[in-house]
Design a protein around this motif. Structure first.
Motif, PDB file in Angstrom:
ATOM      1  N   UNK A 135      40.298  53.335  48.009  1.00 26.69           N
ATOM      2  CA  UNK A 135      39.333  52.630  48.152  1.00 26.69           C
ATOM      3  C   UNK A 135      38.670  52.810  46.634  1.00 26.69           C
ATOM      4  N   UNK A 136      39.021  54.104  45.832  1.00 33.58           N
ATOM      5  CA  UNK A 136      38.541  54.448  44.823  1.00 33.58           C
ATOM      6  C   UNK A 136      39.120  53.921  43.656  1.00 33.58           C
ATOM      7  N   UNK A 137      40.069  53.049  43.886  1.00 29.36           N
ATOM      8  CA  UNK A 137      41.156  52.941  42.681  1.00 29.36           C
ATOM      9  C   UNK A 137      40.943  51.508  42.285  1.00 29.36           C
ATOM     10  N   UNK A 138      40.042  50.873  42.177  1.00 33.95           N
ATOM     11  CA  UNK A 138      39.508  49.094  42.739  1.00 33.95           C
ATOM     12  C   UNK A 138      40.547  48.915  41.452  1.00 33.95           C
ATOM     13  N   UNK A 139      39.767  48.998  39.858  1.00 32.54           N
ATOM     14  CA  UNK A 139      40.664  48.151  38.662  1.00 32.54           C
ATOM     15  C   UNK A 139      42.600  48.602  38.512  1.00 32.54           C
ATOM     16  N   UNK A 140      42.305  49.185  39.506  1.00 37.14           N
ATOM     17  CA  UNK A 140      44.353  49.928  38.990  1.00 37.14           C
ATOM     18  C   UNK A 140      44.309  48.711  40.489  1.00 37.14           C
ATOM     19  N   UNK A 141      43.887  48.766  41.432  1.00 35.29           N
ATOM     20  CA  UNK A 141      44.606  47.828  42.553  1.00 35.29           C
ATOM     21  C   UNK A 141      44.203  46.305  42.264  1.00 35.29           C
ATOM     22  N   UNK A 142      43.696  46.073  41.258  1.00 35.21           N
ATOM     23  CA  UNK A 142      43.205  44.841  41.316  1.00 35.21           C
ATOM     24  C   UNK A 142      44.220  44.511  39.602  1.00 35.21           C
ATOM     25  N   UNK A 143      44.856  45.409  38.934  1.00 33.00           N
ATOM     26  CA  UNK A 143      46.132  45.190  37.316  1.00 33.00           C
ATOM     27  C   UNK A 143      46.474  45.355  38.183  1.00 33.00           C
ATOM     28  N   UNK A 279      38.857  46.323  30.894  1.00 29.18           N
ATOM     29  CA  UNK A 279      39.595  45.507  32.055  1.00 29.18           C
ATOM     30  C   UNK A 279      38.347  44.290  31.573  1.00 29.18           C
ATOM     31  N   UNK A 280      36.581  44.857  30.670  1.00 27.54           N
ATOM     32  CA  UNK A 280      36.130  43.819  30.503  1.00 27.54           C
ATOM     33  C   UNK A 280      37.236  43.244  28.886  1.00 27.54           C
ATOM     34  N   UNK A 281      37.242  44.048  28.056  1.00 31.47           N
ATOM     35  CA  UNK A 281      37.401  44.073  26.765  1.00 31.47           C
ATOM     36  C   UNK A 281      38.933  42.919  27.029  1.00 31.47           C
ATOM     37  N   UNK A 282      39.630  43.578  27.877  1.00 27.73           N
ATOM     38  CA  UNK A 282      41.586  42.303  27.806  1.00 27.73           C
ATOM     39  C   UNK A 282      40.725  41.178  28.307  1.00 27.73           C
ATOM     40  N   UNK A 328      40.757  40.202  37.110  1.00 30.03           N
ATOM     41  CA  UNK A 328      40.773  40.476  38.737  1.00 30.03           C
ATOM     42  C   UNK A 328      39.921  41.900  38.491  1.00 30.03           C
ATOM     43  N   UNK A 329      40.772  42.881  37.659  1.00 27.57           N
ATOM     44  CA  UNK A 329      40.116  44.074  37.305  1.00 27.57           C
ATOM     45  C   UNK A 329      39.292  44.849  37.445  1.00 27.57           C
ATOM     46  N   UNK A 330      37.665  44.049  36.467  1.00 25.54           N
ATOM     47  CA  UNK A 330      36.332  44.280  36.430  1.00 25.54           C
ATOM     48  C   UNK A 330      36.193  43.865  37.606  1.00 25.54           C
ATOM     49  N   UNK A 331      36.396  42.291  38.766  1.00 25.36           N
ATOM     50  CA  UNK A 331      35.729  42.491  39.224  1.00 25.36           C
ATOM     51  C   UNK A 331      35.968  43.488  40.577  1.00 25.36           C
ATOM     52  N   UNK A 332      37.597  44.092  40.596  1.00 27.93           N
ATOM     53  CA  UNK A 332      37.797  44.592  41.736  1.00 27.93           C
ATOM     54  C   UNK A 332      37.018  45.859  41.675  1.00 27.93           C
ATOM     55  N   UNK A 333      36.784  46.344  40.037  1.00 30.36           N
ATOM     56  CA  UNK A 333      35.883  48.462  40.065  1.00 30.36           C
ATOM     57  C   UNK A 333      34.630  47.792  40.616  1.00 30.36           C
ATOM     58  N   UNK A 334      33.920  46.387  40.059  1.00 27.25           N
ATOM     59  CA  UNK A 334      32.302  46.728  40.693  1.00 27.25           C
ATOM     60  C   UNK A 334      31.950  46.430  41.823  1.00 27.25           C
ATOM     61  N   UNK A 335      32.907  45.134  42.514  1.00 22.03           N
ATOM     62  CA  UNK A 335      32.573  44.637  43.936  1.00 22.03           C
ATOM     63  C   UNK A 335      31.623  45.574  44.763  1.00 22.03           C
TER      64      UNK A 335
END
Length: 403
Positions: A135-143, A279-282, A328-335
């Motif tokens: 749960x604390x690695x949303x951006x990594x999971x999105x990636x 994530x946003x920049x990418x 996907x990383x960006x959204x996974x990190x903020x949802x």
């Protein structure tokens, strides 16, 4: 108490593979969706299909996936991720059996519909399960989800092309091989412990395409990026291999597989190594890069040289990987954690809509005026969509800096 600890410790150790299994399941699911891509040319030749028929068969998959993403997020929130994943793989295998037996367009449509339902459910439930497990690695999971999507597609498309070109029964053997792989993954899911411990109470219903107010701006930035990217993906999987073969004069199925698989593989590699880019920049860089590269595909095809066509596909895959992976990383990190299932449903609802509608329109137009004449107009429209997504991302970034 000691007995309980001894009994549960091995179980925890045994479940250390759960995260990897869910990633593998999503990769295999996307692989299943890509298996027919190198075979569409064969279906067109042997069954005398028009480009419109081919794109309708392809788009049925996306429409069915839309239905799945509308309901599977909520279902997985209520009953758990594991039952949804098991049902999805059972449906996936049923669709592969229909493909093996298919001798009419109606059976192709049925098989693709089953796969749309299965893959849509797997993508949504799998994304939510990854967030449950870490749960604390949303951006990594999105990636990693993006990497699994593209790697699974690349391997499946290349394998399908090789089997169709060199193995007996080219319209059946690829489906038999992927069925065996699906059975292995389904056995792993069967052994999986339910990752969604905090299931919510309530009725199972169709999820509304809405997102939490507090992340709405972030959501639309991510959604526009994935819509542009998946518009490219739809035509890349359904029509582009035929166009590349026509322009280069190479009609070997392996070449068509290389064109698509190399693009997907480049996307996977970029997503894997783009972790140091925010994530946003990418996503913004990827959206702009996709727009430019899409426009360059037109002169690249005009060279009629296979190396140039494959090379521009690699660049397109790299920019696709940045754009899709960053979004996907960006959204996974903020949802928010309590809205994971339904938010991912809304996200993939827009993604599959963007895959289905432009693909059908391109197929209809290609049947009427020829794919070579229609392709530049389609590319121009999608490139514009990529630039709009990039502009929204840059605007959101300026707002956050000002705040």
């Amino acid at each position: 108490m000691a007995a309980i600890t001894a009994a549960t410790a091995p179980d925890r150790v045994a479940q250390s593979w759960a995260y990897t299994l869910v990633l593998a399941a999503t990769g295999v699911a996307l692989g299943v969706s890509g298996v027919p891509a190198p075979l569409y040319g064969l279906y067109e030749q042997e069954w005398h299909l028009s480009p419109l028929t081919t794109t309708i068969v392809f788009a049925v998959y996306a429409v069915a996936a839309l239905v799945a993403v509308l309901v599977s997020g909520r279902i997985s929130d209520v009953v758990g991720r594991k039952p949804v994943l098991l049902g999805a793989f059972a449906t996936m295998i049923a669709g592969l059996v229909v493909f093996v037996l298919a001798d009419t367009v109606a059976m192709l449509v049925l098989a693709r519909a089953l796969h749309g339902l299965a893959v849509g459910a797997t993508v949504v439930a799998g994304a939510a399960a990854l967030l449950d497990l870490r749960p604390h690695r949303g951006a990594r999971s999105g990636q990693l989800s993006g990497v699994a999507f593209n790697a699974g597609m690349a391997v499946a498309i290349m394998g399908s092309a090789l089997l169709a070109q060199y193995a007996p029964n080219p319209l059946r053997t690829p489906y038999v091989v992927i069925t065996v792989i699906c059975l292995v993954v389904a056995a792993g899911v069967l052994a999986l412990r339910e990752p969604h411990a905090a299931r919510v109470a309530g009725r199972i219903r169709i999820a509304r395409p809405a997102v939490p107010q507090e992340i709405r701006g972030d959501f639309w930035f991510s959604a526009l990026g994935v819509m542009a990217a998946w518009s490219v993906l739809g035509v890349l999987l359904s029509l582009y291999p035929s166009l590349a073969a026509e322009q280069t004069g190479i009609h070997n199925l392996v070449f068509g597989g290389v064109v698509v698989a190399s693009t997907a593989l480049a996307a996977a590699v970029v997503q894997l190594f783009a972790t140091r880019i925010p994530a946003r920049r990418a996503a913004v860089f990827g959206d702009i890069g996709m727009a430019v590269t899409l426009l360059l595909t037109i002169p690249a095809l005009g060279t009629h040289h296979w190396a140039v066509v494959v090379g521009i596909g690699l660049v397109l895959g790299a920019t696709f990987g940045l754009g899709f992976g960053g979004s996907l990383r960006h959204l996974s990190n903020v949802v928010p954690h309590h809205k994971r299932g339904e938010t991912m449903s809304a996200y993939y609802l827009l993604a599959y809509t963007a895959m289905a509608l432009p693909t059908v329109l391109a197929g209809w137009a290609a049947t009427a005026w020829g794919l070579e004449n229609v392709f530049p107009w389609f590319i121009g429209a999608v490139a514009l969509a990529c630039l709009v997504a990039a502009g929204l991302g840059m605007r959101r970034g300026r707002i956050e800096v000002a705040a």
